[in-house]
Design a protein around this motif. Structure first.
Motif, PDB file in Angstrom:
ATOM      1  N   LYS A 102       0.832  -1.188   0.098  1.00 40.04           N
ATOM      2  CA  LYS A 102       0.293   0.013   0.034  1.00 40.04           C
ATOM      3  C   LYS A 102       0.932   1.301  -0.097  1.00 40.04           C
ATOM      4  CE  LYS A 102      -2.241   1.533   3.601  1.00 40.04           C
ATOM      5  NZ  LYS A 102      -2.099   2.838   4.159  1.00 40.04           N
ATOM      6  N   ALA A 105       2.443   1.782  -3.424  1.00 36.37           N
ATOM      7  CA  ALA A 105       1.780   2.128  -4.416  1.00 36.37           C
ATOM      8  C   ALA A 105       1.374   3.630  -4.146  1.00 36.37           C
ATOM      9  CB  ALA A 105       0.162   1.336  -4.096  1.00 36.37           C
ATOM     10  N   ASN A 106       1.092   4.105  -2.935  1.00 36.04           N
ATOM     11  CA  ASN A 106       1.144   5.435  -2.700  1.00 36.04           C
ATOM     12  C   ASN A 106       2.352   6.451  -3.189  1.00 36.04           C
ATOM     13  OD1 ASN A 106      -0.241   7.763  -1.432  1.00 36.04           O
ATOM     14  ND2 ASN A 106       1.091   7.525   0.552  1.00 36.04           N
ATOM     15  N   TYR A 122      -2.247  -1.068  -6.024  1.00 34.94           N
ATOM     16  CA  TYR A 122      -3.453  -1.284  -5.546  1.00 34.94           C
ATOM     17  C   TYR A 122      -4.201  -2.649  -5.792  1.00 34.94           C
ATOM     18  CZ  TYR A 122      -2.642   3.542  -4.184  1.00 34.94           C
ATOM     19  OH  TYR A 122      -2.248   4.759  -3.672  1.00 34.94           O
ATOM     20  N   GLN A 123      -4.412  -2.891  -6.891  1.00 31.00           N
ATOM     21  CA  GLN A 123      -4.913  -3.932  -7.281  1.00 31.00           C
ATOM     22  C   GLN A 123      -4.447  -5.212  -6.862  1.00 31.00           C
ATOM     23  OE1 GLN A 123      -5.153  -3.478 -11.606  1.00 31.00           O
ATOM     24  NE2 GLN A 123      -6.934  -2.054 -11.419  1.00 31.00           N
ATOM     25  N   ILE A 125      -3.215  -5.560  -4.064  1.00 31.78           N
ATOM     26  CA  ILE A 125      -3.767  -5.611  -2.720  1.00 31.78           C
ATOM     27  C   ILE A 125      -5.046  -6.328  -2.743  1.00 31.78           C
ATOM     28  CG2 ILE A 125      -4.143  -4.322  -0.316  1.00 31.78           C
ATOM     29  CD1 ILE A 125      -1.977  -2.504  -1.431  1.00 31.78           C
ATOM     30  N   GLU A 134      -5.562  -2.876   4.583  1.00 31.38           N
ATOM     31  CA  GLU A 134      -5.191  -2.401   3.554  1.00 31.38           C
ATOM     32  C   GLU A 134      -6.156  -2.522   2.197  1.00 31.38           C
ATOM     33  OE1 GLU A 134      -2.583  -2.327   6.596  1.00 31.38           O
ATOM     34  OE2 GLU A 134      -2.969  -4.174   5.651  1.00 31.38           O
ATOM     35  N   HIS A 135      -6.775  -3.671   2.382  1.00 28.09           N
ATOM     36  CA  HIS A 135      -7.845  -4.044   1.313  1.00 28.09           C
ATOM     37  C   HIS A 135      -8.777  -2.901   0.966  1.00 28.09           C
ATOM     38  CE1 HIS A 135     -11.451  -5.978  -0.566  1.00 28.09           C
ATOM     39  NE2 HIS A 135     -10.466  -6.620  -1.489  1.00 28.09           N
ATOM     40  N   ALA A 138      -7.083   0.032  -0.516  1.00 27.87           N
ATOM     41  CA  ALA A 138      -6.794  -0.177  -1.896  1.00 27.87           C
ATOM     42  C   ALA A 138      -7.816  -0.112  -2.789  1.00 27.87           C
ATOM     43  CB  ALA A 138      -5.903  -1.434  -1.886  1.00 27.87           C
ATOM     44  N   THR A 141      -9.123   3.494  -3.172  1.00 31.46           N
ATOM     45  CA  THR A 141      -7.901   4.297  -3.898  1.00 31.46           C
ATOM     46  C   THR A 141      -7.897   3.754  -5.297  1.00 31.46           C
ATOM     47  OG1 THR A 141      -6.803   4.438  -1.786  1.00 31.46           O
ATOM     48  CG2 THR A 141      -5.637   4.867  -3.983  1.00 31.46           C
ATOM     49  N   THR A 142      -8.176   2.717  -5.426  1.00 35.20           N
ATOM     50  CA  THR A 142      -8.183   2.301  -6.951  1.00 35.20           C
ATOM     51  C   THR A 142      -9.551   2.765  -7.699  1.00 35.20           C
ATOM     52  OG1 THR A 142      -7.376   0.099  -6.582  1.00 35.20           O
ATOM     53  CG2 THR A 142      -8.651   0.127  -8.548  1.00 35.20           C
TER      54      THR A 142
END
Length: 168
Positions: A102, A105-106, A122-123, A125, A134-135, A138, A141-142
């Motif tokens: 995560k 990705a950030n 993100y995907q 996760i 975190e799921h 993520a 955020t996706t």
């Protein structure tokens, strides 16, 4: 991932002169394949005094925040992202994999501005770490990145709907 692939990944990081990611990859290999025939050789490749795996990765993360102006150094961020990916590939069940993915990705989204790669992280996760805190982040955020950065409202809608279905 097989032991030989883990070692190939670590070797590739060495060839790219990304020692931080290579060291994490070797440590993840030792954690995942403790009985492999090359363990002794790999232990010799690790830097003297290197901290344990998760502590090493945490130290890399801390280095990304070392600028007094709160700017991230792209080289250090890239090393951290590669190390987080190496851990997830070689030792996917290790503690804090989802947390590190995560954060990677950030960083990829905000500091490296590599939106396609950030979405992949993100995907990753979303698909592999469903039972982690975190799921939720993520998944949302996706949806947000597809909406705001990519401007693909249909794909964003799919992720927003999945988010609302799973986290009402």
């Amino acid at each position: 991932l097989k032991a030989k692939h883990a070692l190939a990944l670590a070797s590739a990081y060495e060839q790219q002169q990304n020692q931080a990611a290579a060291q994490v990859a070797y440590q993840a290999y030792l954690k995942t394949f403790p009985n492999d025939g090359q363990v002794a050789e790999i232990k010799q490749r690790l830097s003297t005094g290197i901290p344990p795996l998760l502590e090493n990765l945490s130290g890399l993360f801390e280095k990304t925040k070392n600028d007094s102006l709160r700017r991230a150094e792209p080289k250090i961020v890239s090393e951290y992202v590669a190390a987080a990916e190496a851990l997830a590939l070689i030792a996917p069940q290790s503690d804090s994999v989802a947390v590190n993915l995560k954060q990677a990705a950030n960083f990829t989204q905000h500091y490296l501005r590599d939106i396609p790669r950030a979405l992949e992280l993100y995907q990753w996760i979303v698909s592999e770490y469903k039972n982690t805190p975190e799921h939720e982040v993520a998944l949302f955020t996706t949806a947000f990145v597809y909406d705001d950065e990519v401007e693909d409202i249909e794909t964003a809608r799919k992720y927003y709907e999945d988010f609302l279905a799973q986290y009402p």
